[in-house]
Design an enzyme around this catalytic site. Structure first.
Site, mmCIF file in Angstrom:
data_model
loop_
_atom_site.group_PDB
_atom_site.id
_atom_site.type_symbol
_atom_site.label_atom_id
_atom_site.label_comp_id
_atom_site.label_asym_id
_atom_site.label_seq_id
_atom_site.Cartn_x
_atom_site.Cartn_y
_atom_site.Cartn_z
ATOM 1 N N GLN A 134 -3.443 14.343 66.496
ATOM 2 C CA GLN A 134 -4.166 13.659 67.570
ATOM 3 C C GLN A 134 -3.988 14.409 68.875
ATOM 4 O OE1 GLN A 134 -3.242 9.255 67.458
ATOM 5 N NE2 GLN A 134 -1.453 10.112 66.458
ATOM 6 N N SER A 137 -2.681 12.191 74.253
ATOM 7 C CA SER A 137 -1.845 12.148 75.460
ATOM 8 C C SER A 137 -2.052 13.386 76.321
ATOM 9 C CB SER A 137 -0.366 12.064 75.078
ATOM 10 O OG SER A 137 -0.145 10.981 74.217
ATOM 11 N N GLU A 252 -3.148 3.642 63.921
ATOM 12 C CA GLU A 252 -1.832 4.186 64.269
ATOM 13 C C GLU A 252 -0.770 3.084 64.241
ATOM 14 O OE1 GLU A 252 -1.460 6.204 68.088
ATOM 15 O OE2 GLU A 252 0.112 7.405 67.176
ATOM 16 N N SER A 386 3.848 2.784 73.592
ATOM 17 C CA SER A 386 5.218 2.340 73.899
ATOM 18 C C SER A 386 5.406 0.851 73.588
ATOM 19 C CB SER A 386 5.517 2.607 75.375
ATOM 20 O OG SER A 386 4.746 1.716 76.171
ATOM 21 N N ASN A 387 6.673 0.441 73.506
ATOM 22 C CA ASN A 387 6.973 -0.979 73.264
ATOM 23 C C ASN A 387 6.305 -1.866 74.311
ATOM 24 O OD1 ASN A 387 8.512 -0.169 71.162
ATOM 25 N ND2 ASN A 387 10.484 -0.847 71.994
ATOM 26 N N GLU A 388 6.322 -1.403 75.573
ATOM 27 C CA GLU A 388 5.724 -2.218 76.640
ATOM 28 C C GLU A 388 4.217 -2.388 76.396
ATOM 29 O OE1 GLU A 388 7.744 0.376 77.186
ATOM 30 O OE2 GLU A 388 9.510 -0.756 77.813
#
Ligand code: FAD
Length: 419
Positions: A134, A137, A252, A386-388
């Site tokens: 991918q 980012s 994902e 991310s977890n957030e």
């Protein structure tokens, strides 16, 4: 021993148990045993070996169990895939092809690619000839994915790509990428994006490898300098890249959370059912298995593992029944990441000083695995979102809470201030 071939069987009508029985017999005759130690991420020889393993599985008629039969897969159910994975656990498998190639990119291509794109790439992927990555980012940040700044300017029938991508896993050893770029700067950020299929090794793309704290250099940064791609490389529609990216991110979350029907065999990304047993082995090797704090660390890891397995089963079932929306995959991703963190913390506690230093070249030193895992403990809480961001998704898309306030949702992207 000879492998049965895809043409010998008519798997589409085969009951799950008969399929599993046939898979078990084929694996016993054809697959090498599972390696004692998980191969390192940057190991090029291992990757070549995994491509060959995947070709063996293709020749045996067991590749792409849930991929469409029209494009090289078997078109079977998730239950067939689960039975195959269960049977494969004692054997060596092309583990690293699962994520991102099968579970994320091939899955997305199978759903939203054109017939020409699917016919061109899916059989090649299932034969182990194409590894995908991918390109999402960017150095300016990964969480705000809709804010990508790589540009794709139309020039006749082609697009010209310029910019940089980063944190691409093993791009140096991969063949193709799905790359998100901005095609329209005059509309709000989500509406001016397009997803492209890009051949990785071509003039105009420079790949730098990034060295990590554990010495690995699997992560890459790519620099695009006037890279031309044909209009036929657009996945979905021009300026419709956000819907493709949304689909991709759903795959994902499922793949990284351990709930994808497109991955085959065990996943290396998160802890498995026997992880607590591995901790017990380290404790025994160090002679600390009777120590109360060590016993409670093993129990903590086992509890986290059990809760994760239960949660995965419930959430997957609810998603299949339609009781939970596809965004509920965020629970799986978040749970996989937090469980992994607990395991790694417990592992280091049990390994003690042996998890910090070990004799050079001693691959079996007790504690070494826990020490190395600790250096990677944040990976799952960032990779795949991310977890957030998973918590935001659960709040907004599953629980129906108000969306996070943003200043850039309605303005043309060109006018959004950038640091
Ligand atoms: C193992 C691994 C594999 C990866 N593989 C790939 C790959 O193959 N291809 C690829 O394109 N990328 C890949 N990535 C990159 C990954 O997608 C990004 O790391 C991730 O999206 C976070 O982006 P960032 O690192 O730029 O952090 P940032 O987006 O800068 O975020 C920094 C911190 O701020 C927090 N934050 C940001 N925005 C918010 C918000 N709105 N609310 C609350 N908190 C917020 C984040 O949670 C994080 O803790 C990989 C990363 C890892 C760790």
């Amino acid at each position: 021993m000879s492998a049965s071939t895809a043409s010998d069987v008519r798997p589409e009508s085969e009951p799950v148990e008969a399929f599993a029985e046939r898979a078990r017999a084929w694996m016993a005759a054809n697959l090498p045993p599972r390696p004692d130690r998980v191969p390192s991420r940057g190991d090029q020889a291992r990757r070549t070996h995994e491509r060959a393993l995947q070709r063996l599985i293709w020749d045996g008629g067991f590749a792409g169990i849930c991929f469409p039969a029209a494009f090289g897969g078997l078109g079977l159910s998730a239950a067939h895939q689960a039975a195959f994975t269960e049977a494969s656990l004692p054997y060596d498998m092309p583990y690293s092809l699962n994520v991102p190639t099968f579970g994320i990119l091939a899955a997305t291509l199978a759903e939203v690619g054109s017939d020409a794109q699917r016919a061109r790439h899916l059989p090649a992927i299932l034969r182990g000839e194409e590894l995908w990555v991918q390109f999402l980012s960017e150095p300016t940040g990964g969480s705000d994915l809709a804010g990508v700044r790589m540009r794709a300017d139309r020039d006749g029938d082609e697009f010209v790509l310029n910019g940089s991508k980063i944190w691409s896993s093993a791009a140096f050893a991969s063949d193709w990428a799905m790359c998100l770029a901005r095609t329209d700067w005059d509309v709000p950020k989500h509406r001016g994006l397009t997803m492209f299929i890009v051949k990785i090794h071509q003039p105009g793309i420079r790949i730098d490898r990034i060295r990590q704290v554990d010495g690995s250099d699997e992560f890459c940064q790519e620099f695009f300098d006037d890279v031309r791609v044909p209009g036929s490389a657009v996945v979905g529609g021009v300026d419709d890249g956000w819907s493709v990216a949304t689909q991709l991110l759903g795959h994902e979350r499922a793949a990284v959370g351990g709930a994808s029907k497109y991955t085959s065999g065990r996943l290396l990304l998160h802890a498995e059912g026997d992880f607590a047993a591995d901790l017990v082995a380290v404790a025994r090797a160090r002679g600390v298995d009777g120590t109360p704090s060590v016993r409670s660390a093993v129990a903590r890891a086992r509890i986290a593992e059990t809760v994760h397995a239960q949660l995965t089963g419930h959430v997957m079932a609810a998603m299949i029944d339609g009781e939970l929306p596809p965004s509920a995959g965020a629970y799986l991703k978040l749970s996989a990441a937090t469980t992994r963190m607990v395991h790694d913390e417990c592992g280091l506690q049990i390994a003690g000083v042996d998890g910090v230093a070990w004799p050079a070249g001693d691959g079996s030193a007790p504690g070494r695995g826990a020490g190395e895992a600790t250096l990677w403990r944040q990976a799952l809480s960032l990779g795949g979102g991310s977890n957030e961001m998973q918590r935001n998704l659960i709040a907004e898309r599953v629980l129906g809470m108000p969306r996070e306030a943003t200043a850039d949702h309605r303005v043309p992207y060109r006018d959004v201030p950038h640091a």
